[in-house]
Every structure is written in structure tokens, then in C-alpha cells.
Design an enzyme around this catalytic site. Structure first.
Site, mmCIF file in Angstrom:
data_model
loop_
_atom_site.group_PDB
_atom_site.id
_atom_site.type_symbol
_atom_site.label_atom_id
_atom_site.label_comp_id
_atom_site.label_asym_id
_atom_site.label_seq_id
_atom_site.Cartn_x
_atom_site.Cartn_y
_atom_site.Cartn_z
ATOM 1 N N TYR A 28 14.553 69.203 19.990
ATOM 2 C CA TYR A 28 14.074 70.092 21.060
ATOM 3 C C TYR A 28 15.155 70.256 22.128
ATOM 4 O O TYR A 28 15.419 71.375 22.585
ATOM 5 C CB TYR A 28 12.796 69.508 21.665
ATOM 6 C CG TYR A 28 12.299 70.235 22.890
ATOM 7 C CD1 TYR A 28 11.676 71.477 22.784
ATOM 8 C CD2 TYR A 28 12.457 69.684 24.167
ATOM 9 C CE1 TYR A 28 11.224 72.150 23.918
ATOM 10 C CE2 TYR A 28 12.010 70.345 25.299
ATOM 11 C CZ TYR A 28 11.398 71.576 25.167
ATOM 12 O OH TYR A 28 10.964 72.250 26.278
ATOM 13 N N GLU A 50 3.154 73.343 29.960
ATOM 14 C CA GLU A 50 3.602 72.564 31.108
ATOM 15 C C GLU A 50 2.403 72.162 31.961
ATOM 16 O O GLU A 50 2.375 71.064 32.537
ATOM 17 C CB GLU A 50 4.615 73.345 31.946
ATOM 18 C CG GLU A 50 5.982 73.494 31.311
ATOM 19 C CD GLU A 50 6.746 72.178 31.176
ATOM 20 O OE1 GLU A 50 6.302 71.155 31.748
ATOM 21 O OE2 GLU A 50 7.779 72.178 30.484
ATOM 22 N N TRP A 58 6.188 65.024 28.274
ATOM 23 C CA TRP A 58 6.397 66.234 27.494
ATOM 24 C C TRP A 58 6.426 65.923 26.004
ATOM 25 O O TRP A 58 5.994 66.727 25.180
ATOM 26 C CB TRP A 58 7.673 66.961 27.918
ATOM 27 C CG TRP A 58 7.972 68.109 27.013
ATOM 28 C CD1 TRP A 58 9.018 68.246 26.149
ATOM 29 C CD2 TRP A 58 7.170 69.287 26.828
ATOM 30 N NE1 TRP A 58 8.919 69.421 25.445
ATOM 31 C CE2 TRP A 58 7.797 70.086 25.845
ATOM 32 C CE3 TRP A 58 5.979 69.737 27.404
ATOM 33 C CZ2 TRP A 58 7.276 71.302 25.423
ATOM 34 C CZ3 TRP A 58 5.462 70.960 26.983
ATOM 35 C CH2 TRP A 58 6.107 71.725 26.010
#
Length: 211
Positions: A28, A50, A58
Site C-alpha cells: 500500500y 478514513e 489504518w
């Protein structure tokens, strides 16, 4: 992790350390984070995720991303805007996502607000990129100390305030700044990270959407 916030992978490359050399998280970092995005679906997905990430890591959200996409119709704004009570209950029963009623309801609300934003500006991309900070607002050196000292910025505060006025929810300044970092509105790869120069070049060549 070095004092500069960097980590060296088994490939010998230095990267921002936050991915911890976990394979999916590192991918990522290398292939997504910080690359400029104009696709409205991806922008909507990211700002929603988010919001779900608030209070969590995350990495947790990233590993549930495909389940979120399935639950929320691929984050198609028009489809999510039509979700009703049955969809809320369906999402609350889905073990693959974060089952937080407020955040689920927020995603549906924000889809409806996104349609309004799109009608006004032509696209979500045009709206968000119109708020891209100029060079005078950015640190001269993006080092680890600067990064951790600035969880929000003037631009993220402005966007957050404007979105809230428009009825969006779960879009605080910290959430918005994380969105900006990920979607390439800023380049917060650290000095010394092998991605930083490549992202800078992408941003130089990037065609900003017009309102």
C-alpha cells in the site's frame, strides 16, 4: 525504525517506517499512498474509510477494504446515496467491516452530500484538488519530526470546516489530512524514502481537474 522515521526493507530500499515491513501494508505504501488521484469513486471510498478508521489503525481498515467495498456497492456515490434502513441493518450484521452504526449512517449521508458537491463542482476531484495547498504552505523538509508534529494543516482545517457546513460527517481535520496524504494532494513520503522523488515527479506531471 531509524530516528529519521525510515526503515530498510529486505530489498535494500528505504521507506517510511509506518508500514512496519508488513507485506500488504508495504505494498500500500509503495503502490498507492501519496499517488495523485482524480477518480471520484476512489476519493469517496477513501474519505469514507478514513472516517471508519477514526480510533482504529489504518491497517485494520486496509485489511477489511474489500469487505467494505462489497458492503457499500463499491463506493458508488449514487448507489450508496439510495441506501435505507435495511442496508444499515445489513451492514451492522456484516462481520467483515467495522460495525459502527454512526459511521455506517455517516457514509450514506456523505454519499448524498457528495452528489450535491458533484453537482456544484462537476466532480469530487475538482472540489478536493481546488484545495490543494500551494508550496508556501508546505514544509521545506518533510522529515519525521515535521510529520508527527502536523496531524492537521491549514488546508485540512479549511476543507473540514467547509464539508461540515455542507452537512458531511466524520470529516474532522485529522481525518481530512490523512485523506489528503493518501490521495496525493500532498507528498508526505519522508526525505530518504525511495518513493518520495517518484511521487514528486507524478505530481509535477499531474493534470489537476478544472472546476
Amino acid at each position: 525504525m531509524s530516528a529519521r522515521g525510515l526503515i530498510t526493507g529486505d530489498d535494500g530500499l528505504q521507506r517510511c517506517a509506518w508500514h512496519g515491513n508488513l507485506e500488504d501494508y508495504r505494498r500500500y505504501h509503495d503502490e498507492e499512498w501519496g499517488r495523485p488521484v482524480t477518480d471520484d469513486r476512489r476519493l469517496f471510498e477513501k474519505i469514507c474509510l478514513e472516517g471508519f478508521q477514526s480510533g482504529l489503525s489504518w491497517l485494520t481498515i486496509l485489511r477489511k477494504r474489500e469487505a467494505f467495498r462489497s458492503a457499500f456497492a463499491g463506493f458508488d456515490v449514487d448507489l450508496v446515496a439510495e441506501f435505507g434502513d435495511a442496508d444499515i441493518e445489513r451492514c451492522l450484521a456484516d462481520p467483515g467491516i467495522v460495525r459502527h452504526r454512526g459511521k455506517i449512517v455517516s457514509t450514506i449521508n456523505n454519499a448524498r452530500r457528495a452528489k450535491e458537491l458533484r453537482s456544484e463542482f462537476g466532480s469530487l476531484a475538482a472540489y478536493f484538488w481546488a484545495h490543494e495547498p500551494d508550496g508556501s504552505e508546505r514544509p521545506k523538509v518533510m522529515d519525521y519530526e515535521t510529520l508527527i508534529a502536523n496531524p492537521t494543516t491549514q488546508a485540512s482545517v479549511q476543507i473540514s470546516k467547509d464539508l461540515k457546513k455542507r452537512g458531511w460527517t466524520f470529516v474532522g481535520p485529522t481525518t481530512v489530512y490523512a485523506f489528503m496524504q493518501a490521495m496525493g494532494l500532498v507528498n508526505d513520503h519522508l526525505e530518504g524514502c525511495f518513493c518520495r522523488a517518484g511521487i514528486e515527479e507524478m505530481r509535477r506531471q499531474f493534470a489537476r481537474p478544472a472546476v
